[in-house]
Write a protein that holds these residues in place. Structure first.
Motif, PDB file in Angstrom:
ATOM      1  N   THR A 112      12.966 -21.214  14.567  1.00  0.00           N
ATOM      2  CA  THR A 112      11.528 -20.893  14.515  1.00  0.00           C
ATOM      3  C   THR A 112      11.482 -19.348  15.142  1.00  0.00           C
ATOM      4  N   VAL A 113      10.627 -18.587  14.478  1.00  0.00           N
ATOM      5  CA  VAL A 113      10.689 -17.217  14.952  1.00  0.00           C
ATOM      6  C   VAL A 113       9.379 -16.965  15.514  1.00  0.00           C
ATOM      7  N   GLN A 114       9.107 -16.464  16.650  1.00  0.00           N
ATOM      8  CA  GLN A 114       8.045 -16.023  17.305  1.00  0.00           C
ATOM      9  C   GLN A 114       8.128 -14.704  17.650  1.00  0.00           C
ATOM     10  N   GLU A 115       7.328 -13.766  16.761  1.00  0.00           N
ATOM     11  CA  GLU A 115       7.532 -12.397  16.948  1.00  0.00           C
ATOM     12  C   GLU A 115       6.296 -11.949  17.929  1.00  0.00           C
ATOM     13  N   LEU A 116       6.616 -10.771  18.651  1.00  0.00           N
ATOM     14  CA  LEU A 116       5.631 -10.462  19.826  1.00  0.00           C
ATOM     15  C   LEU A 116       4.951  -9.352  19.352  1.00  0.00           C
ATOM     16  N   ASP A 117       3.567  -9.266  19.731  1.00  0.00           N
ATOM     17  CA  ASP A 117       2.941  -8.035  19.305  1.00  0.00           C
ATOM     18  C   ASP A 117       2.680  -7.121  20.720  1.00  0.00           C
ATOM     19  N   ASP A 118       2.015  -6.064  20.570  1.00  0.00           N
ATOM     20  CA  ASP A 118       1.730  -5.416  21.674  1.00  0.00           C
ATOM     21  C   ASP A 118       0.876  -5.725  22.859  1.00  0.00           C
ATOM     22  N   SER A 119       0.185  -7.236  22.597  1.00  0.00           N
ATOM     23  CA  SER A 119      -0.536  -8.037  23.483  1.00  0.00           C
ATOM     24  C   SER A 119       0.388  -8.512  24.587  1.00  0.00           C
ATOM     25  N   LYS A 120       1.637  -8.505  24.214  1.00  0.00           N
ATOM     26  CA  LYS A 120       2.633  -9.119  25.293  1.00  0.00           C
ATOM     27  C   LYS A 120       3.467  -7.892  25.822  1.00  0.00           C
ATOM     28  N   ILE A 121       2.833  -6.721  25.874  1.00  0.00           N
ATOM     29  CA  ILE A 121       3.304  -5.730  26.581  1.00  0.00           C
ATOM     30  C   ILE A 121       2.535  -5.745  27.940  1.00  0.00           C
ATOM     31  N   PHE A 122       3.100  -5.481  28.892  1.00  0.00           N
ATOM     32  CA  PHE A 122       2.487  -5.360  30.415  1.00  0.00           C
ATOM     33  C   PHE A 122       3.209  -4.390  31.035  1.00  0.00           C
ATOM     34  N   THR A 123       2.068  -3.939  31.989  1.00  0.00           N
ATOM     35  CA  THR A 123       2.319  -2.573  32.886  1.00  0.00           C
ATOM     36  C   THR A 123       2.413  -3.240  34.394  1.00  0.00           C
ATOM     37  N   ALA A 124       3.186  -2.504  34.970  1.00  0.00           N
ATOM     38  CA  ALA A 124       3.367  -2.845  36.608  1.00  0.00           C
ATOM     39  C   ALA A 124       3.945  -1.646  37.075  1.00  0.00           C
ATOM     40  N   THR A 125       3.964  -1.867  38.390  1.00  0.00           N
ATOM     41  CA  THR A 125       4.479  -0.363  39.392  1.00  0.00           C
ATOM     42  C   THR A 125       5.669  -1.038  40.170  1.00  0.00           C
ATOM     43  N   ASP A 126       6.599  -0.404  39.980  1.00  0.00           N
ATOM     44  CA  ASP A 126       8.029  -0.792  40.746  1.00  0.00           C
ATOM     45  C   ASP A 126       7.630  -0.468  42.223  1.00  0.00           C
ATOM     46  N   GLU A 127       7.796  -1.473  42.984  1.00  0.00           N
ATOM     47  CA  GLU A 127       7.632  -1.178  44.404  1.00  0.00           C
ATOM     48  C   GLU A 127       8.573  -0.427  45.270  1.00  0.00           C
ATOM     49  N   THR A 128       9.691  -0.134  44.538  1.00  0.00           N
ATOM     50  CA  THR A 128      10.521   0.600  45.264  1.00  0.00           C
ATOM     51  C   THR A 128      10.476   2.124  45.112  1.00  0.00           C
ATOM     52  N   THR A 129      10.271   2.448  43.768  1.00  0.00           N
ATOM     53  CA  THR A 129      10.338   3.562  43.267  1.00  0.00           C
ATOM     54  C   THR A 129       8.716   4.285  43.025  1.00  0.00           C
ATOM     55  N   ASN A 130       7.988   3.341  42.853  1.00  0.00           N
ATOM     56  CA  ASN A 130       6.364   3.631  42.779  1.00  0.00           C
ATOM     57  C   ASN A 130       6.238   4.122  41.202  1.00  0.00           C
ATOM     58  N   ARG A 131       7.092   3.980  40.461  1.00  0.00           N
ATOM     59  CA  ARG A 131       7.081   4.219  38.947  1.00  0.00           C
ATOM     60  C   ARG A 131       6.427   3.122  38.286  1.00  0.00           C
ATOM     61  N   THR A 132       5.743   3.794  37.108  1.00  0.00           N
ATOM     62  CA  THR A 132       5.048   2.800  36.219  1.00  0.00           C
ATOM     63  C   THR A 132       6.215   2.163  35.381  1.00  0.00           C
ATOM     64  N   ILE A 133       6.088   0.922  35.136  1.00  0.00           N
ATOM     65  CA  ILE A 133       7.167   0.192  34.139  1.00  0.00           C
ATOM     66  C   ILE A 133       6.450  -0.484  33.240  1.00  0.00           C
ATOM     67  N   LYS A 134       6.802  -0.627  31.804  1.00  0.00           N
ATOM     68  CA  LYS A 134       6.402  -1.600  30.725  1.00  0.00           C
ATOM     69  C   LYS A 134       7.409  -2.485  30.396  1.00  0.00           C
ATOM     70  N   TYR A 135       6.997  -3.919  30.254  1.00  0.00           N
ATOM     71  CA  TYR A 135       7.861  -4.779  29.756  1.00  0.00           C
ATOM     72  C   TYR A 135       7.326  -5.866  28.803  1.00  0.00           C
ATOM     73  N   TYR A 136       8.060  -6.371  27.913  1.00  0.00           N
ATOM     74  CA  TYR A 136       7.486  -7.463  27.144  1.00  0.00           C
ATOM     75  C   TYR A 136       7.847  -8.642  27.846  1.00  0.00           C
ATOM     76  N   ALA A 137       6.609  -9.540  28.104  1.00  0.00           N
ATOM     77  CA  ALA A 137       6.685 -10.818  28.684  1.00  0.00           C
ATOM     78  C   ALA A 137       7.021 -11.986  27.533  1.00  0.00           C
ATOM     79  N   LEU A 138       8.431 -12.509  27.593  1.00  0.00           N
ATOM     80  CA  LEU A 138       8.801 -13.325  26.528  1.00  0.00           C
ATOM     81  C   LEU A 138       8.514 -14.873  26.841  1.00  0.00           C
ATOM     82  N   GLU A 139       7.774 -15.361  25.910  1.00  0.00           N
ATOM     83  CA  GLU A 139       7.338 -17.029  26.212  1.00  0.00           C
ATOM     84  C   GLU A 139       7.965 -18.022  25.109  1.00  0.00           C
ATOM     85  N   GLY A 140       8.123 -18.824  25.597  1.00  0.00           N
ATOM     86  CA  GLY A 140       8.791 -20.122  24.479  1.00  0.00           C
ATOM     87  C   GLY A 140      10.283 -19.962  24.356  1.00  0.00           C
ATOM     88  N   ILE A 141      10.796 -19.414  25.350  1.00  0.00           N
ATOM     89  CA  ILE A 141      12.246 -19.548  25.330  1.00  0.00           C
ATOM     90  C   ILE A 141      12.778 -20.616  25.861  1.00  0.00           C
TER      91      ILE A 141
END
Length: 656
Positions: A112-141
């Motif tokens: 079964t294939v679950q493709e992720l769209d842009d709604s699964k891309i989140f933005t956060a701030t790295d506490e160590t470097t204070n840089r913005t990071i973007k990531y896919y949140a993978l569900e259903g693994i």
């Protein structure tokens, strides 16, 4: 400077058509994935089915040289730990790059294939470097399932020797690196920790196409005291020449040495020179002293008064701004050191190297990736200083920049002209005698209760052993100091009462000259047990817990220590009246490895008897940081000797 860059681009782009057939525009994954895992791999907790990295060089608008990176991975996850580790896929998000495309999907064990769209891309701030990071949140693994991701980024081309690891801490079934470049640009790929050369595909029209492909690349797990990242199979790729123009040596260390020299020693304005002189006057440097005393005083003044930050910025590298605002980045710190040392007339060389635990500086390959970190070398004293590291001091640079190679940039003068000349040399680490941990114990038993002992304790630490605290004692408040000293004394055990203590050589200026010394009187009932008419004194526990190395699997990696070191321990025991010790020979341990008549490592414990006193020495020394796998058992024997001594218990028996 812009004119120079344009010339380089023209040299590179000659004979290249503006309209190019670029690989990254057509690259895609399978629309209907069908993945399976081999029977022999089903007991593993993770397998990389596919790990493709493609680098494509191309031009836009005739003179804009770009690099396109394609990263495409398929991972099989078969444990909760691995699923937790890979439930986020981090995307590149930097000001100097552009994310052109990103895709991710989860494929279950049943397909079964679950493709992720842009709604699964989140933005956060790295506490160590204070840089913005973007990531896919993978569900259903789920265990036994697959994740796949693909992204393509565009960035300014980097072609002067880029380091790329191919191996990981899990098995990879198909690892492939591909490089595409216009046909007039000749790239070379150098294998690291492998003998396998790149192959060339000559079927791609108008392009150079190089391939490195490895099947069933084994996992490389970290082992105790190893530099696992530096030992992974990797490659370095770099531009070697341009067939259209005849240009070559794009990553020449000779050119880099000149550029580094000019940058570090850039001519100062009159007002900047005046500020440097005033800054030096505030340092109270003894101008009649030797080079070493001047360097130590200068470094303490800079690092105690200037905050050195990891963040960059033009102002933080400007001499006037640095002195006035007491803040600098690494570049600003280097320039302040260089201008100050010139004013003081102290010769120095700039050294560029890299962290030996991350990659090994190869003296046979000229690559920008090796030139990551700065040291200053002083020919008159043969010592190093880390200008941009607030936590390190003269003579004891970060240990990871020693026992490796570096590019030494030395000043040469031709008449009134000065320039920099580079030479690859080995950066020796301070020897074992420079980092001594010395402990002296005088133990007496309470005649009314032999389970109670008093200990006169004297502990001195110097060199790297003290580098984590000694240079900063002036910045530590009294309460934190008390906590540190208490924890330090109680390394032999928590069940120790500190009756008195006295501290010597605490001032940071003593670091590297006089050891930080702690003297204390202690009492404890934790070291002696009563067994009928006998008493069991746990001698070995006085030196505190010791490392004990086990190796269930065959050792894969060389031993790699942090720094060369010496432990000196003297224990004087006053035997209580009416008792004797009959198992003193348990103290005797002698394990060593020598080469050319000199000990490279040893643990030697022995005793002498003087009246009712037993004087025990238990000394340990390691004078070589990096040892080949072939010497692992010798190393393990020596280091486990301290653990063996830690178990020694003396039996006090009544005199018959």
């Amino acid at each position: 400077m812009k004119k120079h860059i344009l010339v380089v681009i023209i040299l590179l782009s000659s004979l290249v058509s503006i309209s190019q057939n670029l690989v990254h525009t057509s690259y895609s994954w399978d629309q209907n994935p069908t993945y399976s895992i081999a029977q022999e791999d089903k007991d593993l907790d993770m397998v990389g089915l596919k790990d493709y990295r493609i680098v494509e060089f191309g031009f836009e608008n005739e003179n804009e040289f770009y690099q396109y990176d394609i990263i495409h991975k398929v991972l099989w996850l078969n444990s909760d730990d691995r699923i937790e580790r890979f439930n986020r896929i981090y995307l590149p998000y930097r000001s100097d790059s552009e994310l052109l495309r990103s895709q991710a999907r989860v494929v279950s064990a049943n397909g079964t294939v679950q493709e992720l769209d842009d709604s699964k891309i989140f933005t956060a701030t790295d506490e160590t470097t204070n840089r913005t990071i973007k990531y896919y949140a993978l569900e259903g693994i789920e265990k036994g399932g697959f994740i796949e991701y693909l992204y393509i980024i565009k960035k300014v081309a980097k072609y002067k020797g880029q380091y790329l690891r191919l191996q990981d801490n899990y098995k990879i079934k198909d690892a492939k690196f591909e490089l595409y470049a216009p046909e007039n640009l000749v790239f070379k790929i150098y294998p690291i920790n492998s003998d396998e050369e790149a192959s060339e595909d000559t079927e791609v029209e108008g392009k150079q196409h190089l391939i490195v492909q490895k099947y069933d690349l084994p996992e490389l797990d970290a082992e105790e005291l190893s530099a696992v990242e530096a030992m992974k199979q990797a490659i370095i790729y770099k531009l070697d020449s341009n067939k259209a123009t005849g240009a070559s040596n794009f990553s020449s260390y000779s050119d880099i040495a000149k550029n580094v020299y000019n940058f570090v020693n850039s001519e100062l304005e009159k007002n900047e020179i005046a500020k440097v002189k005033k800054f030096l006057k505030e340092a109270s440097i003894d101008l009649n002293g030797d080079d070493e005393s001047k360097i130590r005083t200068l470094e303490n003044h800079i690092k105690n008064s200037i905050y050195i930050t990891n963040t960059g910025g033009d102002q933080l590298s400007d001499i006037s701004f640095v002195i006035e605002n007491k803040a600098a980045d690494e570049t600003g710190a280097i320039r302040l050191f260089a201008s100050s040392l010139k004013e003081l007339g102290i010769p120095f060389e700039i050294v560029l190297t890299c962290d030996r635990t991350e990659m090994k500086f190869d003296p046979e390959i000229e690559a920008l990736s090796f030139l990551q970190d700065y040291l200053i070398y002083f020919p008159s004293t043969k010592q190093y200083l880390a200008p941009g590291k607030q936590e390190n001091r003269y003579g004891f640079p970060p240990f990871e920049y020693t026992d490796t190679y570096g590019l030494f940039v030395k000043e040469v003068k031709l008449g009134k002209l000065s320039s920099g000349v580079g030479k690859i040399k080995y950066i020796e680490s301070p020897d074992a005698a420079a980092s001594v941990d010395e402990m002296t114990y005088k133990v007496t038993f309470d005649p009314e209760d032999l389970t109670e002992v008093s200990i006169d304790f004297d502990h001195a630490i110097g060199g790297y052993n003290a580098s984590f605290i000694h240079p900063f004692m002036n910045l530590v408040n009294d309460e934190s100091k008390e906590e540190f000293y208490e924890e330090f004394i109680k390394r032999m055990g928590d069940d120790v009462t500190i009756e008195t203590k006295e501290i010597f050589n605490e001032a940071p200026e003593n670091f590297g000259i006089n050891p930080l010394r702690i003297k204390a009187t202690l009492s404890s009932s934790a070291f002696t047990d009563k067994a009928g008419p006998k008493y069991l004194f746990k001698l070995g526990e006085l030196i505190g817990p010791q490392i004990e190395m086990y190796q269930e699997k065959k050792r894969q990696l060389p031993v790699e220590n942090t720094f060369r070191k010496t432990y000196l321990r003297t224990i004087e025991i006053t035997i209580p009246e009416g008792y004797t010790i009959n198992n003193l020979d348990d103290i005797n341990i002698d394990n060593r490895y020598e080469k050319d008549g000199k000990d490279l490592m040893n643990f030697i414990s022995s005793y002498t008897k003087e009246g009712n006193k037993i004087i025990i020495t238990a000394n340990e020394m390691y004078d070589q940081n990096i040892l080949p796998v072939a010497l692992y058992e010798e190393y393990r024997t020596v280091i486990n000797s301290a653990a063996d001594f830690n178990k020694v218990t003396l039996i006090l028996e009544p005199t018959k």
